[in-house]
Design a protein around this motif. Structure first.
Motif, PDB file in Angstrom:
ATOM      1  N   THR A   1       4.892  11.073  -8.805  1.00 40.85           N
ATOM      2  CA  THR A   1       4.868   9.692  -9.322  1.00 40.85           C
ATOM      3  C   THR A   1       4.263   8.903  -8.452  1.00 40.85           C
ATOM      4  O   THR A   1       4.317   8.853  -7.136  1.00 40.85           O
ATOM      5  CB  THR A   1       6.307   9.289  -9.544  1.00 40.85           C
ATOM      6  N   ARG A   2       3.623   7.566  -8.767  1.00 41.40           N
ATOM      7  CA  ARG A   2       2.643   6.687  -7.844  1.00 41.40           C
ATOM      8  C   ARG A   2       3.763   5.950  -7.122  1.00 41.40           C
ATOM      9  O   ARG A   2       3.568   5.541  -6.039  1.00 41.40           O
ATOM     10  CB  ARG A   2       1.912   5.957  -8.779  1.00 41.40           C
ATOM     11  N   ARG A   3       4.864   5.635  -7.534  1.00 41.16           N
ATOM     12  CA  ARG A   3       6.012   4.786  -6.935  1.00 41.16           C
ATOM     13  C   ARG A   3       7.107   5.750  -6.678  1.00 41.16           C
ATOM     14  O   ARG A   3       7.539   6.626  -7.666  1.00 41.16           O
ATOM     15  CB  ARG A   3       6.243   3.617  -7.672  1.00 41.16           C
ATOM     16  N   GLU A   4       8.003   5.348  -5.601  1.00 38.15           N
ATOM     17  CA  GLU A   4       9.276   5.804  -5.447  1.00 38.15           C
ATOM     18  C   GLU A   4       9.184   7.352  -5.155  1.00 38.15           C
ATOM     19  O   GLU A   4       8.146   8.134  -5.166  1.00 38.15           O
ATOM     20  CB  GLU A   4      10.352   5.493  -6.338  1.00 38.15           C
ATOM     21  N   GLY A   5      10.283   8.048  -4.862  1.00 41.12           N
ATOM     22  CA  GLY A   5      10.286   9.648  -4.673  1.00 41.12           C
ATOM     23  C   GLY A   5      10.120   9.755  -3.160  1.00 41.12           C
ATOM     24  O   GLY A   5       9.285   9.087  -2.542  1.00 41.12           O
ATOM     25  N   TYR A   6      11.123  10.511  -2.584  1.00 40.99           N
ATOM     26  CA  TYR A   6      10.901  10.932  -1.138  1.00 40.99           C
ATOM     27  C   TYR A   6      11.650  12.136  -0.983  1.00 40.99           C
ATOM     28  O   TYR A   6      12.575  12.580  -1.828  1.00 40.99           O
ATOM     29  CB  TYR A   6      11.701   9.874  -0.316  1.00 40.99           C
ATOM     30  N   ASP A   7      11.745  12.823   0.138  1.00 43.23           N
ATOM     31  CA  ASP A   7      12.267  14.103   0.443  1.00 43.23           C
ATOM     32  C   ASP A   7      12.111  15.038  -0.868  1.00 43.23           C
ATOM     33  O   ASP A   7      13.125  15.965  -1.237  1.00 43.23           O
ATOM     34  CB  ASP A   7      13.818  13.910   0.538  1.00 43.23           C
ATOM     35  N   GLY A   8      11.008  15.038  -1.279  1.00 43.12           N
ATOM     36  CA  GLY A   8      10.507  16.092  -2.385  1.00 43.12           C
ATOM     37  C   GLY A   8      10.723  15.885  -3.726  1.00 43.12           C
ATOM     38  O   GLY A   8      10.546  16.458  -4.625  1.00 43.12           O
TER      39      GLY A   8
ATOM     40  N   GLY B   1       8.828  11.846 -16.177  1.00 45.52           N
ATOM     41  CA  GLY B   1       9.237  10.495 -16.706  1.00 45.52           C
ATOM     42  C   GLY B   1       8.241  10.028 -17.565  1.00 45.52           C
ATOM     43  O   GLY B   1       8.430   8.670 -17.896  1.00 45.52           O
ATOM     44  N   SER B   2       7.102  10.637 -17.598  1.00 39.86           N
ATOM     45  CA  SER B   2       5.787   9.804 -18.125  1.00 39.86           C
ATOM     46  C   SER B   2       5.510   8.354 -17.630  1.00 39.86           C
ATOM     47  O   SER B   2       5.280   7.570 -18.337  1.00 39.86           O
ATOM     48  CB  SER B   2       6.071   9.414 -19.919  1.00 39.86           C
ATOM     49  N   VAL B   3       5.540   8.516 -16.442  1.00 39.20           N
ATOM     50  CA  VAL B   3       5.078   7.338 -15.582  1.00 39.20           C
ATOM     51  C   VAL B   3       3.893   7.482 -14.857  1.00 39.20           C
ATOM     52  O   VAL B   3       3.596   8.710 -14.799  1.00 39.20           O
ATOM     53  CB  VAL B   3       6.373   6.745 -14.463  1.00 39.20           C
ATOM     54  N   PRO B   4       2.989   6.373 -14.380  1.00 38.50           N
ATOM     55  CA  PRO B   4       1.983   6.623 -13.755  1.00 38.50           C
ATOM     56  C   PRO B   4       2.130   7.640 -12.750  1.00 38.50           C
ATOM     57  O   PRO B   4       3.104   7.579 -11.708  1.00 38.50           O
ATOM     58  CB  PRO B   4       1.516   5.262 -13.148  1.00 38.50           C
ATOM     59  N   VAL B   5       1.085   8.446 -12.295  1.00 36.67           N
ATOM     60  CA  VAL B   5       1.307   9.667 -11.416  1.00 36.67           C
ATOM     61  C   VAL B   5      -0.130   9.725 -10.565  1.00 36.67           C
ATOM     62  O   VAL B   5      -1.166   9.175 -11.162  1.00 36.67           O
ATOM     63  CB  VAL B   5       1.506  11.025 -12.032  1.00 36.67           C
ATOM     64  N   ILE B   6      -0.106  10.355  -9.411  1.00 34.30           N
ATOM     65  CA  ILE B   6      -1.107  10.700  -8.722  1.00 34.30           C
ATOM     66  C   ILE B   6      -1.064  12.486  -8.910  1.00 34.30           C
ATOM     67  O   ILE B   6      -0.072  12.855  -8.511  1.00 34.30           O
ATOM     68  CB  ILE B   6      -1.327  10.116  -7.516  1.00 34.30           C
ATOM     69  N   VAL B   7      -2.510  12.917  -9.046  1.00 29.05           N
ATOM     70  CA  VAL B   7      -2.529  14.278  -8.962  1.00 29.05           C
ATOM     71  C   VAL B   7      -3.372  14.686  -7.840  1.00 29.05           C
ATOM     72  O   VAL B   7      -4.453  14.119  -7.742  1.00 29.05           O
ATOM     73  CB  VAL B   7      -3.143  14.856 -10.117  1.00 29.05           C
TER      74      VAL B   7
ATOM     75  N   VAL C   1       0.947  -1.220  -0.117  1.00 25.84           N
ATOM     76  CA  VAL C   1      -0.028  -0.001   0.000  1.00 25.84           C
ATOM     77  C   VAL C   1       0.938   1.253  -0.167  1.00 25.84           C
ATOM     78  O   VAL C   1       0.638   2.240  -0.866  1.00 25.84           O
ATOM     79  CB  VAL C   1      -1.018   0.057   1.402  1.00 25.84           C
ATOM     80  N   ALA C   2       2.042   1.198   0.742  1.00 20.66           N
ATOM     81  CA  ALA C   2       2.808   2.399   1.034  1.00 20.66           C
ATOM     82  C   ALA C   2       3.763   2.730  -0.317  1.00 20.66           C
ATOM     83  O   ALA C   2       4.222   3.869  -0.669  1.00 20.66           O
ATOM     84  CB  ALA C   2       3.628   2.151   2.311  1.00 20.66           C
ATOM     85  N   GLN C   3       3.774   1.920  -1.159  1.00 22.69           N
ATOM     86  CA  GLN C   3       4.835   1.876  -2.305  1.00 22.69           C
ATOM     87  C   GLN C   3       3.976   2.623  -3.392  1.00 22.69           C
ATOM     88  O   GLN C   3       4.681   2.756  -4.533  1.00 22.69           O
ATOM     89  CB  GLN C   3       5.388   0.473  -2.694  1.00 22.69           C
ATOM     90  N   ASP C   4       2.448   2.552  -3.485  1.00 22.01           N
ATOM     91  CA  ASP C   4       1.818   3.310  -4.428  1.00 22.01           C
ATOM     92  C   ASP C   4       1.076   4.365  -3.945  1.00 22.01           C
ATOM     93  O   ASP C   4       0.204   3.908  -3.184  1.00 22.01           O
ATOM     94  CB  ASP C   4       0.909   2.253  -5.226  1.00 22.01           C
ATOM     95  N   ARG C   5       1.306   5.526  -4.371  1.00 24.10           N
ATOM     96  CA  ARG C   5       0.566   6.634  -3.659  1.00 24.10           C
ATOM     97  C   ARG C   5      -0.798   6.590  -3.965  1.00 24.10           C
ATOM     98  O   ARG C   5      -1.664   7.276  -3.133  1.00 24.10           O
ATOM     99  CB  ARG C   5       1.333   8.056  -4.103  1.00 24.10           C
ATOM    100  N   PHE C   6      -1.347   6.071  -5.048  1.00 26.81           N
ATOM    101  CA  PHE C   6      -2.744   6.095  -5.270  1.00 26.81           C
ATOM    102  C   PHE C   6      -3.279   4.829  -4.552  1.00 26.81           C
ATOM    103  O   PHE C   6      -4.775   5.312  -3.796  1.00 26.81           O
ATOM    104  CB  PHE C   6      -3.100   5.774  -6.849  1.00 26.81           C
ATOM    105  N   GLU C   7      -2.811   3.713  -4.507  1.00 25.86           N
ATOM    106  CA  GLU C   7      -3.375   2.814  -3.572  1.00 25.86           C
ATOM    107  C   GLU C   7      -3.385   3.103  -2.173  1.00 25.86           C
ATOM    108  O   GLU C   7      -4.514   3.087  -1.260  1.00 25.86           O
ATOM    109  CB  GLU C   7      -2.685   1.692  -3.627  1.00 25.86           C
ATOM    110  N   GLU C   8      -2.451   4.086  -1.692  1.00 26.70           N
ATOM    111  CA  GLU C   8      -2.394   4.850  -0.270  1.00 26.70           C
ATOM    112  C   GLU C   8      -3.468   5.507   0.114  1.00 26.70           C
ATOM    113  O   GLU C   8      -4.160   5.303   0.994  1.00 26.70           O
ATOM    114  CB  GLU C   8      -0.929   5.358  -0.166  1.00 26.70           C
ATOM    115  N   LYS C   9      -3.778   6.407  -0.870  1.00 23.28           N
ATOM    116  CA  LYS C   9      -4.637   7.344  -0.930  1.00 23.28           C
ATOM    117  C   LYS C   9      -6.027   6.697  -0.728  1.00 23.28           C
ATOM    118  O   LYS C   9      -7.032   7.067   0.218  1.00 23.28           O
ATOM    119  CB  LYS C   9      -4.827   8.239  -1.918  1.00 23.28           C
TER     120      LYS C   9
END
Length: 361
Positions: free
Chosen positions: A152-159, A179-185, A107-115
């Motif tokens: 980005t839905r996955r990875e990324g930290y500290d901004g 990077g044209s990867v899946p995102v969450i807005v 759940v934590a690895q995908d920001r959309f799933e997390e929300k």
């Protein structure tokens, strides 16, 4: 491998995936309780690896390295949430107990799933929408409004891995820049301050919640935390309810960090959670009888959870880059406790340590 017997006895070995500073501080806590720690880390020279009883060098998805880790211990935890979920599943399939469990990690690895998880379990968030193409990104921005934060839905930290979109017409460019990867807005949040709550859940379902911390960021990086934060009983209880819902929904074991936005009307929204010990909980090392690192070891090892009340007021300041070179000055301050991570290269923005300035409550 046979499942471990809980509570785990002193003298046992606990495995840690990851060799950074959080792993190092987990090892220090485990050592106080009489445990040995085996670390699996990609680099031969790491903060946690140098203080571990055993270091296994290898990629987190290297089955040979995972086999060595599983042979050394029957209980494994992790120090950051970007450990491959497949590695956790690989260990679990071989009878290794992993805590926190694979669901929390997934759940934590995908920001959309997390929300989605947070909203489904009564933990409110800002409005959000997913996107996998530039066209969908434009539609998502139109749906939540501007300004909007694209991540980005996955990875990324500290901004890292995120961009603000100030105008709807900029959505496609922001998507491509990420990077044209899946995102969450995400909709912008008009908050009055950022808070966090550190909480723990044991194997018996018992929970323990630390006082709220007030956090200040610079450039997407946590700069300082002040705890216990000034907070009404109603605000504290609201944060505790959110923590209980998240912990219960994940059937969680261990310490979790939950980042919160306080709104002008007193409501709390959840920004995100981290299934691990958390930077904003470092104040507990000098402000509580049992800090977040010992609490995590207690929880995963099946021990009773320790007390979480504050015994001091603490201002935690992260030391970035060459700021750690000022240790002589901090060492001369009687109210200051220094925690350095043993990292070799002081790169700009890199967390090299932190100090806790301790004052009476």
């Amino acid at each position: 491998m046979s499942p471990p017997s809980f509570p785990l006895a002193p003298g046992s070995t606990i495995g840690v995936l990851g060799g950074g500073q959080l792993g190092r501080m987990l090892i220090e806590a485990a050592s106080r309780l009489g445990f040995d720690v085996a670390v699996l880390e990609r680099e031969a020279d790491s903060p946690a690896g140098r203080v571990a009883a055993r270091l296994i060098v290898g990629a987190y998805d290297d089955e040979a390295a995972l086999e060595k880790l599983s042979a050394a211990t029957s209980l494994v935890t992790y120090e950051f949430e970007n450990v491959p979920a497949a590695s956790v599943s690989w260990l679990a399939a071989r009878g290794v107990e992993v805590a926190p469990g694979p669901r929390a990690l997934a759940v934590a690895q995908d920001r959309f799933e997390e929300k989605c998880f947070l909203n489904a379990h009564g933990a409110p968030t800002v409005a959000f929408a997913p996107a996998s193409t530039a066209e969908e990104a434009a539609q998502a921005v139109a749906a939540v409004g501007v300004p909007a934060l694209m991540k980005t839905r996955r990875e990324g930290y500290d901004g890292k891995g995120q961009r603000w979109v100030e105008h709807a017409g900029d959505a496609a460019a922001a998507f491509e820049a990420l990077g044209s990867v899946p995102v969450i807005v995400e909709a912008a949040c008009d908050f009055v301050r950022e808070l966090s709550v550190i909480a723990a859940r044991g194997r018996d379902g018992a929970t323990a919640v630390y006082p709220l911390a007030e956090n200040h960021h610079e450039g997407g990086i946590l700069r300082r935390s002040i705890a216990p934060a000034r907070a009404s009983q109603a605000l504290t209880e609201q944060a505790e309810r959110i923590a209980a819902r998240v912990l219960g929904g994940l059937d969680y074991v261990g310490v979790i960090g939950i980042e919160l936005f306080e709104l002008a009307d007193g409501r709390l929204l959840v920004n995100e959670f981290a299934p691990r010990v958390h930077n904003s909980g470092h104040w507990t090392q000098d402000g509580c009888e049992v800090d977040q690192f010992e609490q995590h070891i207690r929880a995963v090892a099946g021990w009773p959870l320790g007390p979480t009340h504050a015994i001091a007021q603490v201002e935690m300041l992260n030391l970035l880059g060459d700021e750690a070179d000022a240790w002589p000055r901090y060492a001369a301050e009687p109210e200051t406790r220094i925690h350095l991570y043993g990292k070799r290269d002081a790169k700009p923005g890199r967390k090299m340590g932190h100090v806790n300035r301790v004052r009476p409550l």
